[in-house]
Design an enzyme around this catalytic site. Structure first.
Site, short mmCIF file in Angstrom:
data_model
loop_
_atom_site.label_atom_id
_atom_site.label_comp_id
_atom_site.label_asym_id
_atom_site.label_seq_id
_atom_site.Cartn_x
_atom_site.Cartn_y
_atom_site.Cartn_z
N ASP A 3 23.45 0.55 -16.22
CA ASP A 3 22.41 1.49 -15.79
C ASP A 3 21.09 1.11 -16.48
O ASP A 3 21.10 0.43 -17.51
CB ASP A 3 22.84 2.90 -16.21
CG ASP A 3 21.76 3.93 -15.98
OD1 ASP A 3 21.16 3.95 -14.89
OD2 ASP A 3 21.51 4.73 -16.91
N GLU A 23 12.87 7.92 -20.03
CA GLU A 23 12.61 9.20 -19.36
C GLU A 23 11.51 10.02 -20.04
O GLU A 23 10.48 10.31 -19.44
CB GLU A 23 13.91 10.02 -19.25
CG GLU A 23 14.98 9.39 -18.36
CD GLU A 23 14.65 9.40 -16.87
OE1 GLU A 23 13.53 9.78 -16.50
OE2 GLU A 23 15.51 8.99 -16.08
N ASP A 46 17.71 3.49 -16.54
CA ASP A 46 17.06 4.64 -17.18
C ASP A 46 17.99 5.31 -18.19
O ASP A 46 19.09 5.76 -17.83
CB ASP A 46 16.65 5.68 -16.13
CG ASP A 46 15.42 5.23 -15.38
OD1 ASP A 46 14.44 4.83 -16.02
OD2 ASP A 46 15.44 5.29 -14.13
N HIS A 92 5.30 11.03 -5.55
CA HIS A 92 6.22 10.02 -6.05
C HIS A 92 5.70 8.61 -5.83
O HIS A 92 5.89 7.72 -6.68
CB HIS A 92 7.61 10.18 -5.42
CG HIS A 92 8.63 9.28 -6.06
ND1 HIS A 92 9.15 8.19 -5.43
CD2 HIS A 92 9.16 9.29 -7.31
CE1 HIS A 92 9.98 7.57 -6.26
NE2 HIS A 92 10.00 8.21 -7.40
N LYS A 130 3.27 8.18 -8.64
CA LYS A 130 4.04 8.09 -9.90
C LYS A 130 4.68 6.71 -10.05
O LYS A 130 4.72 6.13 -11.15
CB LYS A 130 5.10 9.20 -9.93
CG LYS A 130 6.04 9.16 -11.10
CD LYS A 130 7.34 8.45 -10.76
CE LYS A 130 8.13 8.10 -12.01
NZ LYS A 130 9.33 7.30 -11.71
N GLY A 166 16.74 10.66 -9.16
CA GLY A 166 15.75 10.16 -8.20
C GLY A 166 14.46 10.95 -8.33
O GLY A 166 14.46 12.19 -8.24
N GLY A 167 13.36 10.23 -8.55
CA GLY A 167 12.09 10.90 -8.83
C GLY A 167 11.59 11.79 -7.69
O GLY A 167 11.13 12.90 -7.92
N ARG A 196 13.62 14.82 -7.45
CA ARG A 196 13.33 15.69 -8.61
C ARG A 196 12.08 16.52 -8.36
O ARG A 196 12.04 17.72 -8.65
CB ARG A 196 13.18 14.80 -9.85
CG ARG A 196 13.07 15.54 -11.16
CD ARG A 196 13.19 14.56 -12.33
NE ARG A 196 14.44 13.86 -12.28
CZ ARG A 196 14.60 12.56 -12.56
NH1 ARG A 196 13.57 11.82 -12.93
NH2 ARG A 196 15.78 12.00 -12.47
C1 XBP Z 1 17.57 7.69 -13.21
C2 XBP Z 1 16.73 8.50 -12.28
C3 XBP Z 1 15.43 7.97 -11.84
C4 XBP Z 1 14.29 8.04 -12.78
C5 XBP Z 1 12.98 7.91 -12.03
O1 XBP Z 1 18.95 7.94 -13.01
O2 XBP Z 1 17.12 9.54 -11.85
O3 XBP Z 1 15.07 8.73 -10.76
O4 XBP Z 1 14.34 9.30 -13.45
O5 XBP Z 1 12.94 6.82 -11.20
P1 XBP Z 1 20.04 6.86 -13.46
P2 XBP Z 1 12.30 6.96 -9.72
O6 XBP Z 1 19.67 6.40 -14.84
O7 XBP Z 1 21.33 7.62 -13.45
O8 XBP Z 1 20.04 5.73 -12.48
O9 XBP Z 1 11.10 7.83 -9.82
O10 XBP Z 1 11.95 5.55 -9.36
O11 XBP Z 1 13.33 7.55 -8.80
MG MG Z 2 20.73 6.70 -16.66
#
Ligand code: XBP
Ligand code: MG
Length: 263
Positions: A19, A28, A21, A89, A92, A62-63, A66
């Protein structure tokens, strides 16, 4: 060779599905959150996501989803919030891509050493993330070198976000490996559920946003990747993998051997 691996003889560690993030990078709180807030500010919105609130909003992966969920909580009508979420988004994503390209997002301590150890042993590296391809490529490239990752699955290829298993399933398919040959490393409950639903064993390396989550079913839980001078605490080790204060090749090999014989 690859076909026979996919059809069963998977008790040897052949790849790791990582993974991004919260796992490879602590992105984050001081990364995505800042970028969301800058996008709100540029759009003349008064909304700002504080550190604590953002921790709750992370339940939605997912941003864009969210942002949408947040404005739904604020009572905004659906068509209005969908349009707003899409434009916020997009901006962002530009802001976060610039942050990543400028080197403002750093690897978690110990990640670089783990990747080098895996590569030296011939273990293939794959990524399964719910994040957007626009920033994932530049970030991985700047921090580690994109060419080191044989497979990179982002939300562009797997639009159903975690805990949906599609990102991990696609990573396995592209690696042409059985799940038992390629354990996952995740930081969150959504990530753990995604990996497990796709049949992968999963090591959870918690961070400040995720350490209180209930990681029932995880194969190993650590509070960091660990380094020789700063060992990681083992929070749960249900199979007795006995990591030496860090997530290392030997631990992942024992996990794959166990998954192969159990599966
Ligand atoms: C990570 C996410 C991502 C980021 C933002 O989840 O949820 O959406 O927070 O990225 P994981 P985007 O680590 O479980 O993959 O804004 O590009 O979606
Ligand atoms: Mg993660």
């Amino acid at each position: 060779m690859q076909g026979s691996q996919a059809s069963g003889a998977g008790h040897r560690l052949q790849a790791v599905v990582l993974d991004v993030d919260g796992t490879l990078v602590d992105s984050e709180r001081d990364g995505h959150r800042i970028a969301f807030n800058r996008a709100f500010e540029e759009a003349d919105l008064e909304d700002r996501w504080g550190v604590e609130l953002y921790g709750k909003l992370l339940d939605v992966t997912g941003g864009e989803r969210r942002i949408n969920a947040y404005f739904e909580q604020q009572g905004m009508p659906e068509d209005e919030r969908e349009e707003l979420a899409a434009s916020l988004h997009a901006r962002k994503t530009e802001i976060f891509t610039e942050m990543a390209s400028r080197g403002e997002i750093e690897p978690r301590p110990g990640v670089g050493e783990l990747l080098e150890e895996l590569e030296r042993a011939g273990v293939r590296l794959a990524v399964a993330t719910t994040g957007s391809r626009q920033w994932v490529g530049p970030l991985l490239d700047r921090l580690f070198g994109l060419e080191r990752f044989e497979v990179v699955v982002t939300s562009a290829e797997a639009p159903e976000r975690k805990p949906d298993p599609s990102a991990h399933e696609l990573a396995l398919k592209r690696l042409d490996l059985a799940a038992c040959a390629a354990p996952a490393v995740e930081d969150s409950l959504n990530g753990l559920r995604a990996a497990k639903s796709a049949g992968l064993a999963c090591v959870v390396v918690v961070n400040d946003y995720t350490r209180e989550q209930d990681f029932d079913g995880a194969d190993l839980i650590l509070d960091g990747f660990g380094r020789p001078h700063a060992p990681a605490a083992v929070l749960d080790d249900p199979h007795g993998l006995d990591p030496p204060g860090r997530l290392d090749l030997g631990t992942l090999r024992r996990l794959a051997a166990r998954s192969g014989s159990a599966g």
